[in-house]
Write a protein that holds these residues in place. Structure first.
Motif, PDB file in Angstrom:
ATOM      1  N   GLU A 142     -14.586   5.614  27.252  1.00  0.00           N
ATOM      2  CA  GLU A 142     -15.586   6.252  26.396  1.00  0.00           C
ATOM      3  C   GLU A 142     -16.934   6.372  27.091  1.00  0.00           C
ATOM      4  O   GLU A 142     -17.705   7.272  26.793  1.00  0.00           O
ATOM      5  N   ASN A 143     -17.202   5.479  28.017  1.00  0.00           N
ATOM      6  CA  ASN A 143     -18.497   5.477  28.691  1.00  0.00           C
ATOM      7  C   ASN A 143     -18.464   6.126  30.065  1.00  0.00           C
ATOM      8  O   ASN A 143     -19.471   6.161  30.747  1.00  0.00           O
ATOM      9  N   GLY A 147     -21.959  -5.664  28.391  1.00  0.00           N
ATOM     10  CA  GLY A 147     -22.694  -6.281  27.298  1.00  0.00           C
ATOM     11  C   GLY A 147     -24.050  -6.825  27.705  1.00  0.00           C
ATOM     12  O   GLY A 147     -24.517  -7.823  27.156  1.00  0.00           O
ATOM     13  N   ILE A 148     -24.677  -6.175  28.687  1.00  0.00           N
ATOM     14  CA  ILE A 148     -26.006  -6.607  29.123  1.00  0.00           C
ATOM     15  C   ILE A 148     -26.950  -5.406  29.084  1.00  0.00           C
ATOM     16  O   ILE A 148     -26.502  -4.264  29.102  1.00  0.00           O
ATOM     17  N   PRO A 149     -28.269  -5.662  29.032  1.00  0.00           N
ATOM     18  CA  PRO A 149     -29.225  -4.553  29.040  1.00  0.00           C
ATOM     19  C   PRO A 149     -29.142  -3.744  30.338  1.00  0.00           C
ATOM     20  O   PRO A 149     -28.850  -4.281  31.410  1.00  0.00           O
ATOM     21  N   ALA A 196     -23.650   3.024  31.167  1.00  0.00           N
ATOM     22  CA  ALA A 196     -22.295   2.772  30.678  1.00  0.00           C
ATOM     23  C   ALA A 196     -21.767   1.437  31.190  1.00  0.00           C
ATOM     24  O   ALA A 196     -21.150   0.673  30.439  1.00  0.00           O
ATOM     25  N   ALA A 197     -22.020   1.130  32.467  1.00  0.00           N
ATOM     26  CA  ALA A 197     -21.562  -0.133  33.029  1.00  0.00           C
ATOM     27  C   ALA A 197     -22.222  -1.308  32.322  1.00  0.00           C
ATOM     28  O   ALA A 197     -21.562  -2.304  32.003  1.00  0.00           O
ATOM     29  N   ALA A 198     -23.511  -1.202  32.057  1.00  0.00           N
ATOM     30  CA  ALA A 198     -24.223  -2.270  31.349  1.00  0.00           C
ATOM     31  C   ALA A 198     -23.638  -2.462  29.953  1.00  0.00           C
ATOM     32  O   ALA A 198     -23.434  -3.589  29.495  1.00  0.00           O
TER      33      ALA A 198
END
Length: 83
Positions: free
Chosen positions: A67-68, A30-32, A24-26
């Motif tokens: 949401e995440n 916006g990173i893998p 969720a943090a990624a």
């Protein structure tokens, strides 16, 4: 403590404060996911200043964070409705 270790600590604290999973943090950043995991393990990130700005920013979408969040997801499953 080197720069990569400092960033790792900052990112871990940010994630713990938000109650995010690594995935969720990624997504919020916006990173893998694997890149995010590497940052937390102290392998660094090519744009440390941008990463710090992102985790300190109030501009990250609150809705995306909510949401995440595993806490919100748990409540959704428990109630059977969208929170």
């Amino acid at each position: 403590m080197n720069e990569n270790e400092k960033i790792a600590q900052e990112v871990k604290a940010w994630r713990a404060k938000g109650g995010f999973t690594a995935e969720a943090a990624a997504k919020v950043l916006g990173i893998p996911k694997r890149t995010f995991e590497g940052i937390e393990q102290g392998r660094g990130f090519p744009y440390p200043v941008l990463l710090r700005v992102a985790i300190e920013s109030e501009a990250l979408p609150l809705q995306a964070m909510l949401e995440n969040s595993p806490r919100v997801e748990h409540q959704r499953q428990k109630s059977g409705r969208r929170v």
